[in-house]
Design a protein around this motif. Structure first.
Motif, short mmCIF file in Angstrom:
data_model
loop_
_atom_site.label_atom_id
_atom_site.label_comp_id
_atom_site.label_asym_id
_atom_site.label_seq_id
_atom_site.Cartn_x
_atom_site.Cartn_y
_atom_site.Cartn_z
N ALA A 231 3.44 -2.42 -1.38
CA ALA A 231 2.67 -1.41 -0.66
C ALA A 231 1.59 -2.06 0.22
O ALA A 231 1.29 -1.57 1.31
N TYR A 232 1.03 -3.16 -0.26
CA TYR A 232 0.05 -3.90 0.54
C TYR A 232 0.70 -4.36 1.86
O TYR A 232 0.10 -4.24 2.94
N MET A 233 1.90 -4.89 1.77
CA MET A 233 2.59 -5.40 2.96
C MET A 233 2.86 -4.28 3.96
O MET A 233 2.70 -4.46 5.17
N LEU A 234 3.27 -3.12 3.47
CA LEU A 234 3.53 -1.99 4.37
C LEU A 234 2.24 -1.52 5.03
O LEU A 234 2.22 -1.26 6.25
N LEU B 289 -1.41 -1.33 9.76
CA LEU B 289 -2.71 -1.67 10.33
C LEU B 289 -2.55 -2.58 11.55
O LEU B 289 -3.25 -2.43 12.56
N ASN B 290 -1.63 -3.51 11.45
CA ASN B 290 -1.38 -4.42 12.57
C ASN B 290 -0.84 -3.68 13.79
O ASN B 290 -0.98 -4.16 14.92
N LEU B 291 -0.24 -2.52 13.57
CA LEU B 291 0.27 -1.69 14.67
C LEU B 291 -0.80 -0.77 15.24
O LEU B 291 -0.55 -0.01 16.16
N GLY B 292 -2.01 -0.85 14.67
CA GLY B 292 -3.12 -0.05 15.19
C GLY B 292 -3.38 1.24 14.45
O GLY B 292 -4.28 2.01 14.83
N HIS B 293 -2.64 1.52 13.40
CA HIS B 293 -2.87 2.74 12.61
C HIS B 293 -4.11 2.57 11.74
O HIS B 293 -4.28 1.53 11.09
N GLN B 294 -4.94 3.59 11.70
CA GLN B 294 -6.14 3.57 10.87
C GLN B 294 -6.11 4.66 9.80
O GLN B 294 -6.59 4.45 8.70
N HIS B 295 -5.56 5.80 10.16
CA HIS B 295 -5.47 6.92 9.21
C HIS B 295 -4.07 6.89 8.58
O HIS B 295 -3.10 7.35 9.17
N ILE B 296 -3.99 6.31 7.39
CA ILE B 296 -2.70 6.11 6.72
C ILE B 296 -2.69 6.89 5.41
O ILE B 296 -3.66 6.90 4.66
N ALA B 297 -1.55 7.53 5.14
CA ALA B 297 -1.38 8.29 3.90
C ALA B 297 -0.29 7.65 3.05
O ALA B 297 0.61 6.97 3.56
N TYR B 298 -0.40 7.90 1.75
CA TYR B 298 0.63 7.46 0.81
C TYR B 298 1.20 8.69 0.12
O TYR B 298 0.46 9.48 -0.47
N LEU B 299 2.51 8.85 0.19
CA LEU B 299 3.20 9.96 -0.48
C LEU B 299 3.94 9.39 -1.67
O LEU B 299 4.97 8.73 -1.52
N PRO C 110 8.75 -8.87 -2.78
CA PRO C 110 9.15 -7.90 -1.75
C PRO C 110 9.41 -8.57 -0.41
O PRO C 110 8.80 -9.61 -0.09
N ARG C 111 10.29 -7.95 0.36
CA ARG C 111 10.61 -8.46 1.70
C ARG C 111 10.47 -7.31 2.69
O ARG C 111 11.14 -6.28 2.55
#
Length: 333
Positions: A167-170, A175-185, A320-321
């Motif tokens: 989950a850290y990697m995802l 974040l590297n793509l510029g997303h700041q508001h991220i949710a986990y389902l 994980p990969r």
């Protein structure tokens, strides 16, 4: 080579090979090795006569069925299908067959199904969501057991996966793509769900952001579909969503498109497991490869080691990969 005949017996093989009946029995049942010359004569005699040993009789003599029991949570989930595929491949290489039980994500039935399976097999590979306390009965099965998840405090060998890192990697990818508001389902019914939440939270905290957490009632595509509207039509619509597994992600994506959202332009979506379906949807699903088939292979090897007296109660953690596809993209809004 002659065709197999019910009249061919172990005595016929012994006579043709020039050995005792006991020698043939030990060779056929794998209880003793002999010189290459003797084994070659035995092999040739068996092939010439078309002799086939009786598995039931062999199990009565050796106490072994040459069968491995596998209890999985849901055969409809491609992750577990791949685990079984890997386990079956390894089992066949060692002259074992699998006997499968699907507990259907039903904790109330799990124990009785596994206890009914245990007497029929030499050992067990078990996928379970049970806690350490709830899983302690597995130590009383009187059969070697390998768990498909790390269970702290139980002296049971296991094959695990680094869920926190996955989950850290995802989250770091998003974040590297510029997303700041991220949710986990997620799926709160799984003990590993907390590890995945913490992994995503760790990544976001490093950049000063918080994780929105949502839950589903089951780890299925239908559950992901049902959860989609309350997340995307709610007051805090995320820019990206990490799903507990690929099935939830695929259902979420289907409903998101039905609601008129463009993927990944309006919302990026990622899953975990790298199931085969993920590569054939539009957009193709970004995911984490959990090495499901390798998990099954390693579980069988650990179990065979235990049956040979080489028991190891340690654990193996698969790494994980990250598999980047089209369902995640640079945030431009």
């Amino acid at each position: 080579m002659k065709s197999a005949s019910p009249t061919i017996t172990i005595r016929d093989v012994a006579a043709l090979a020039g050995v005792s009946v006991a020698t043939v029995s030990k060779y056929v049942n794998g209880t003793q090795r002999f010189s290459p010359a003797v084994e070659a004569r035995l092999k040739d005699a068996i092939e010439e006569l078309g002799y086939r040993s009786n598995p039931l009789a062999r199990s009565m003599i050796t106490g072994r069925t040459r069968t491995i029991g596998v209890a999985i949570l849901d055969i409809a989930n491609p992750h577990f299908t791949n685990v079984v595929k890997g386990a079956n491949r390894a089992a066949l290489e060692h002259d074992y067959t699998l006997l499968l039980v699907d507990t259907e994500e039903n904790p109330a039935r799990e124990r009785s199904l596994i206890q009914a399976l245990a007497p029929r097999v030499d050992g067990l590979i078990i996928s379970s969501r049970a806690s350490e306390e709830m899983a302690s009965w597995m130590l009383e099965l009187d059969k070697p057991v390998v768990m498909l998840r790390r269970v702290q405090g139980l002296a049971i060998p296991n094959i695990g996966f680094d869920n926190r890192l996955a989950a850290y990697m995802l989250a770091r990818h998003l974040l590297n793509l510029g997303h700041q508001h991220i949710a986990y389902l997620g799926f709160g019914g799984a003990t590993i769900n907390d590890d995945r939440i913490e992994g995503a939270r760790d990544a976001l905290a490093e950049s000063g952001f918080a994780l929105d957490v949502y839950d589903t009632h089951e780890p299925t595509a239908q559950a992901g579909e049902q959860a989609c509207s309350r997340i995307l039509l709610g007051p805090n619509r995320p820019q990206a969503v990490i799903c507990y597994n690929d099935l939830i992600a695929l259902g979420f994506m289907k409903e998101a498109k039905s609601l008129g959202f463009r993927l990944p332009q309006d919302v990026s979506v990622a899953g975990i497991d790298n199931v085969p379906y993920g590569e054939y949807v539009e957009p193709r699903l970004t995911t984490i490869d959990t090495q499901s088939q390798k998990m099954g292979e390693l579980a069988v090897q650990k179990l065979i080691d235990a049956l040979a007296g080489r028991a190891d109660v340690g654990h193996v953690i698969l790494e994980p990969r990250l598999v980047v596809r089209d369902s995640t993209a640079i945030h431009t809004a």
